[in-house]
Design an enzyme around this catalytic site. Structure first.
Site, PDB file in Angstrom:
ATOM      1  N   TYR A   1       2.673  16.578  14.840  1.00  0.00           N
ATOM      2  CA  TYR A   1       1.691  16.792  13.771  1.00  0.00           C
ATOM      3  C   TYR A   1       2.394  17.475  12.608  1.00  0.00           C
ATOM      4  CZ  TYR A   1      -3.042  15.364  14.726  1.00  0.00           C
ATOM      5  OH  TYR A   1      -4.177  14.622  14.876  1.00  0.00           O
TER       6      TYR A   1
ATOM      7  N   GLU B   1       0.653  18.079   9.189  1.00  0.00           N
ATOM      8  CA  GLU B   1      -0.215  18.157   7.997  1.00  0.00           C
ATOM      9  C   GLU B   1       0.355  19.166   7.011  1.00  0.00           C
ATOM     10  OE1 GLU B   1      -4.309  18.711   9.148  1.00  0.00           O
ATOM     11  OE2 GLU B   1      -4.126  17.043  10.557  1.00  0.00           O
TER      12      GLU B   1
ATOM     13  N   ASP C   1      -1.402  -0.407  -9.156  1.00  0.00           N
ATOM     14  CA  ASP C   1      -1.181  -0.682  -7.732  1.00  0.00           C
ATOM     15  C   ASP C   1      -0.131  -1.786  -7.676  1.00  0.00           C
ATOM     16  OD1 ASP C   1      -1.238  -1.686  -5.169  1.00  0.00           O
ATOM     17  OD2 ASP C   1      -3.422  -1.655  -4.978  1.00  0.00           O
TER      18      ASP C   1
ATOM     19  N   THR D   1       2.285  -0.363  -1.299  1.00  0.00           N
ATOM     20  CA  THR D   1       2.582  -0.411   0.128  1.00  0.00           C
ATOM     21  C   THR D   1       4.105  -0.453   0.228  1.00  0.00           C
ATOM     22  OG1 THR D   1       2.413  -2.815   0.061  1.00  0.00           O
ATOM     23  CG2 THR D   1       0.491  -1.624   0.860  1.00  0.00           C
TER      24      THR D   1
ATOM     25  N   LYS E   1       5.627  -4.937   1.874  1.00  0.00           N
ATOM     26  CA  LYS E   1       5.548  -6.294   1.318  1.00  0.00           C
ATOM     27  C   LYS E   1       6.911  -6.654   0.730  1.00  0.00           C
ATOM     28  CE  LYS E   1       0.544  -6.239   0.566  1.00  0.00           C
ATOM     29  NZ  LYS E   1       0.008  -4.869   0.573  1.00  0.00           N
TER      30      LYS E   1
ATOM     31  N   ARG F   1       5.368  -0.752   7.694  1.00  0.00           N
ATOM     32  CA  ARG F   1       3.976  -0.858   7.255  1.00  0.00           C
ATOM     33  C   ARG F   1       3.505   0.524   6.806  1.00  0.00           C
ATOM     34  NH1 ARG F   1       0.610  -4.756   7.440  1.00  0.00           N
ATOM     35  NH2 ARG F   1       2.335  -6.050   8.139  1.00  0.00           N
TER      36      ARG F   1
HETATM   37  N1  DSN Z   1      -3.620  -7.678   2.704  1.00  0.00           N
HETATM   38  C1  DSN Z   1      -2.837  -7.621   1.498  1.00  0.00           C
HETATM   39  C2  DSN Z   1      -2.541  -8.964   0.976  1.00  0.00           C
HETATM   40  O1  DSN Z   1      -2.400  -9.866   1.783  1.00  0.00           O
HETATM   41  O2  DSN Z   1      -2.434  -9.151  -0.218  1.00  0.00           O
HETATM   42  C3  DSN Z   1      -3.461  -6.794   0.477  1.00  0.00           C
HETATM   43  O3  DSN Z   1      -4.368  -5.938   1.025  1.00  0.00           O
END
Ligand code: DSN
Length: 478
Positions: A64, A66, A241, A270, A273, A279
């Site tokens: 943990y 925090e 974003d 994120t 990607k 992730r």
């Molecule tokens: N799930 C992602 C996508 O496929 O674009 C975005 O949330």
């Protein structure tokens, strides 16, 4: 890294897992086999490095932590401090940001952290100041009630879903839509492109607290300098974003007006990607919002995941290497080759092409819904996802579009020649699929007819195409 070391690491891990629950070990092995065999064109997926994957499977998961680096609510966090500080340092260097917060578990979490940091800065702090108290616990019941109402009565302007915006940018099915009074800007119906004059007009009319840019299905660059000017003109906080295109920013494909970091007050992403990490999520900002962002946990996040923060540090270190810039450029070259291959074969593309990692097909030209096309492609070994197109007549479930992206195949090593071959496979499937009918004879938006021999043949060609580009070539499980 030698084939031996990585194979041994994964093989040993599976052996340990198999001794406890063999079905899980089998599923992990099966997932690798499936990923190796499929032509993965999901724009939001990638393949993290073995080093990144291995960093997530250890005892950091047990801790943990925090709080923030050096300021935890639990004892014994010195090693978590090391990896969290490393991840933040790599992120700041990579993106040229003053501050990085690497605790968010996902993109929605990163966006929630950003929304609440902005609300705290723009709404809560002035209310505390006015009431001459330091924290919310010191407010009178009446002042607290008034502040809660004010926090829940703010406006957000973001890109509409059918133009490629994201659910977490203020849409009702998501918590952001329940928090904010939201209005959307769309794209020009003739070109499919963002019309900045219309965005400015909507901002003047609506006067949002937050202007959001960023997308999950818009195949073009966004001019963040212009968007910032629009935000400034109405006193809005400008948030970007960049979850989908963070890898293109990291790899310096998007620079100047197209790099969000110097222009936005706050940037979320994120990490899994086009950035090709584990992730997870991340927030970047200037010093003005840093303290509020660091309150993400426990404000909206559960305890940080130290094993994932460690993996973020590894992946971000990889993204700082010169070969990542080459990778990022190849993502775009491949997307453009795929788009050109499809256009040559008569496919309709939203905006007529791409500047980034994704291509959005309007499959109504083939007489299909997105759902029919997605399933027919899947039958043929091509993994995509259906997506709405601007002014979609089939709604968000069936859709009229297919979104494809190149980050994953580019990681595997496929290049522009293979993208043309991929365009041919996609066109073959779509042109040979016809819409099906319901039991009562009415046209179905889900059923379709595709000769299994065609699906089989395309599947074999896809496998042959991938054979020259083994996935995780250093990992042999048997
Ligand atoms: N799930 C992602 C996508 O496929 O674009 C975005 O949330």
């Amino acid at each position: 890294m030698s084939r031996n070391a990585e194979s041994t690491a994964f093989r040993s891990a599976l052996e340990v897992i198999r001794a406890v629950e063999p079905r899980v070990a089998d599923a992990i092995g099966a997932e690798l086999a499936d990923q190796r065999e499929s032509l993965k064109l999901i724009a939001s997926e990638n393949y993290a490095s073995p080093a990144t994957l291995l960093t997530m499977g250890n005892w950091f998961s047990d801790k943990y932590a925090e709080g923030t680096v050096g300021r935890r609510f639990y004892a014994g966090c010195q090693n978590v401090d090391t990896v969290e500080a490393l991840a933040a340092e790599h992120a700041k260097e990579l993106f040229g940001a003053a501050h990085a917060y690497v605790q968010p578990h996902s993109g929605i979490d990163a966006n929630l952290v950003a929304f609440w940091a902005i609300l705290a800065d723009r709404v809560e702090s002035p209310a505390l100041k006015k009431a001459q108290v330091r924290q919310v616990n010191d407010l009178t019941e009446a002042d607290w009630f008034a502040l809660r109402r004010e926090l829940g009565n703010q406006r957000m302007l973001g890109m509409s879903l059918d133009a490629g915006g994201h659910l977490t940018h203020g849409f009702r099915p998501n918590i952001s839509g329940k928090m904010f009074d939201q209005r959307s800007y769309g794209t020009d119906p003739a070109t499919g492109l963002i019309d900045y004059d219309r965005v400015a007009e909507a901002a003047r009319d609506f006067k949002p607290l937050i202007l959001v840019a960023g997308y999950s299905a818009y195949p073009r660059k966004v001019n963040f300098r212009i968007m910032r000017e629009i935000a400034d003109s109405v006193g809005a906080t400008f948030m970007v974003d960049m979850a989908h295109f963070a890898g293109l920013v990291a790899g310096k494909v998007f620079t100047g007006d197209f790099d969000p970091v110097p222009h936005a007050h706050i940037v979320t992403t994120t990490t899994h990607k086009s950035l090709r990490g584990p992730r997870g999520g991340m927030v970047l900002c200037g010093p003005e919002l840093a303290d509020q962002v660091d309150r993400g946990c426990p404000m909206v996040l559960g305890g940080p995941l130290p094993h994932v923060m460690a993996a973020k540090a590894v992946a971000l270190a990889e993204a700082r290497r010169p070969d990542f810039a080459d990778y990022a450029q190849r993502i775009v070259d491949n997307a453009q080759a795929l788009a050109e291959g499809l256009l040559r074969r008569g496919t309709t593309l939203v905006t007529g092409g791409t500047d980034n990692h994704l291509v959005l097909l309007d499959v109504s030209g083939y007489g299909l819904t997105g759902r029919q096309a997605e399933q027919a492609l899947l039958d043929s070994g091509i993994v995509t996802n259906r997506n709405a197109v601007p002014q979609d007549r089939n709604g968000a479930w069936y859709t009229s579009g297919i979104r494809i992206g190149t980050p994953a195949l580019t990681t595997r090593g496929l290049g522009t020649a293979e993208m043309d071959a991929t365009a041919e496979l996609i066109h073959t499937v779509l042109s040979q699929t016809t819409p099906g009918a319901n039991a009562d004879g009415t046209p179905s938006k889900a059923k379709y007819v595709l000769d299994p021999a065609v699906a089989d043949s395309v599947g074999k060609q896809a496998t042959d195409l991938l054979a020259g580009f083994p996935l995780y070539p250093t990992v042999a499980l048997d």
